[in-house]
Design an enzyme around this catalytic site. Sequence first.
Site, PDB file in Angstrom:
ATOM      1  N   ASP A  68       0.861  -1.185   0.000  1.00 42.74           N
ATOM      2  CA  ASP A  68       0.000   0.000   0.000  1.00 42.74           C
ATOM      3  C   ASP A  68       0.895   1.232   0.000  1.00 42.74           C
ATOM      4  OD1 ASP A  68      -1.903   1.956   0.358  1.00 42.74           O
ATOM      5  OD2 ASP A  68      -2.276   1.495   2.456  1.00 42.74           O
ATOM      6  N   LYS A  71       3.407   0.773   2.985  1.00 46.48           N
ATOM      7  CA  LYS A  71       3.100  -0.278   3.959  1.00 46.48           C
ATOM      8  C   LYS A  71       3.136  -1.646   3.275  1.00 46.48           C
ATOM      9  CE  LYS A  71       0.228   2.707   4.343  1.00 46.48           C
ATOM     10  NZ  LYS A  71       0.159   4.086   3.756  1.00 46.48           N
ATOM     11  N   ASP A  77      -6.607   3.522  -2.340  1.00 48.33           N
ATOM     12  CA  ASP A  77      -6.716   3.174  -0.924  1.00 48.33           C
ATOM     13  C   ASP A  77      -8.169   3.196  -0.472  1.00 48.33           C
ATOM     14  OD1 ASP A  77      -6.823   5.922  -1.350  1.00 48.33           O
ATOM     15  OD2 ASP A  77      -5.776   6.425   0.494  1.00 48.33           O
ATOM     16  N   ASP A  94     -10.351   6.249   7.326  1.00 50.19           N
ATOM     17  CA  ASP A  94      -8.914   5.995   7.200  1.00 50.19           C
ATOM     18  C   ASP A  94      -8.168   7.300   7.464  1.00 50.19           C
ATOM     19  OD1 ASP A  94      -6.409   5.090   6.624  1.00 50.19           O
ATOM     20  OD2 ASP A  94      -6.800   4.605   4.526  1.00 50.19           O
ATOM     21  N   THR A 107      -2.391  10.698   5.525  1.00 47.16           N
ATOM     22  CA  THR A 107      -2.071  12.067   5.133  1.00 47.16           C
ATOM     23  C   THR A 107      -3.357  12.885   5.054  1.00 47.16           C
ATOM     24  OG1 THR A 107      -0.172  11.267   3.871  1.00 47.16           O
ATOM     25  CG2 THR A 107      -0.936  13.493   3.397  1.00 47.16           C
TER      26      THR A 107
END
Length: 266
Positions: free
Chosen positions: A68, A75, A157, A178, A181
């Site tokens: 990810d 990640k 994402d 989520d 950022t």
Amino acid sequence: RIPILQHRKGKAWHEEKPAMDQAILIFDELAPISGSKDTLLKNGFLSQETYVAAMHALWRAMMNLCLDIGNTRLKVALFNENEELVYRSVFAPFTKNNLEQIFADHHIQNAILSSVANHEAFINTFLEKRAFFVQLTHKTPIPITNTYATPKTLGRDRLAVVVGGKVLFPAADILAIDAGTCITYDFLNSENEYLGGAISTGIKMRYRALNLLTEKLPLLEPSKSDKYIGSSTESSIHIGVINGVIYEMEGFISRYIEDYKELTII
């Protein structure tokens, strides 16, 4: 029976060199278990029993790699055949050596990549050569209906998190939040329809905005406060940013619950 293995690019999966290297290691590991090389080899060839045992062992050892790539970090997670998480890590930056080491340490068969950034080309090139590779896009087959008006611009994402929600809670109305950022809110109804959501500024982005867009406010690192009244400029910033995020989330959740009483929140 000799198992039917996945084919890719005209070759049986186990005929490709990286896979054979891994198989040989497992054959070697089976040797002491088998008792002697006579049981492992017959006329210089692997016996069918040994081949099947080794390939089953190799198959069980195969991992699914998930990458990810976000705006700030990359990640990595590895799952075994039982969908159990066996490894995870966060990288910033992520190098080719990091990727090579992950493959050296684990038997990886499949890989999927979700990226919202312009990532390094070596990642795709390496994964295409070493695994059955899928890059998540708006064209990737998924088990939900995407009703987003602009699917090409939908963050991968955001798409991935609602698909994950569908797997975990197949019959639920889901609000997935989520906090990276940016903070994203994504909604999947019980009919498996992805309707969209919201994008908001992330925690560090709020701290930076206060510093960059004013003359005198300092740039602070995130810090939680149990108070709701700031007695200094620094404490006022912390309370404003952190509590602002909390109140924002609570507000979104309350609004969704008005229309979806049995809402599941991830």
